[in-house]
Design a protein around this motif. Structure first.
Motif: not given
Length: 96
Positions: A17, A19, A25-26, A31
């Protein structure tokens, strides 16, 4: 931008990810909000630290934070997310 490694322990799916700071962000029911991301200068041993707040929409407290604090790339066991399904690790911090 914080680069994170996310693991779903149920499916064994590993995701990377990216971010941005202050842009949540999920990942699954999590979260992830990175509030700060710091890296060492290039002439030092590489390391990164990120201040994060992680909430779980499935938590009993309806989205209460399940983690809040610093995570360190070179010492992931020092301060880690304690979650039955997900694992999050800081890999590095990059310029946006």
């Amino acid at each position: 931008v914080a680069e994170l490694q996310a693991l779903d322990k149920v499916t064994a799916r590993v995701s990377t990810l990216r971010v941005p700071v202050n842009q949540p962000a999920q990942f699954g029911s999590l979260t992830i909000a990175v509030r700060a991301c710091n890296a060492r200068p290039p002439d030092e041993v590489p390391d990164a630290a990120a201040w994060m707040e992680i909430a779980d929409s499935r938590a009993p407290a309806n989205g209460a934070a399940v983690f809040r604090g610093w995570m360190f790339a070179n010492a992931p066991g020092v301060n880690m997310l304690q979650h039955p399904v997900y694992d999050i690790r800081v890999m590095e911090c990059r310029a946006g």
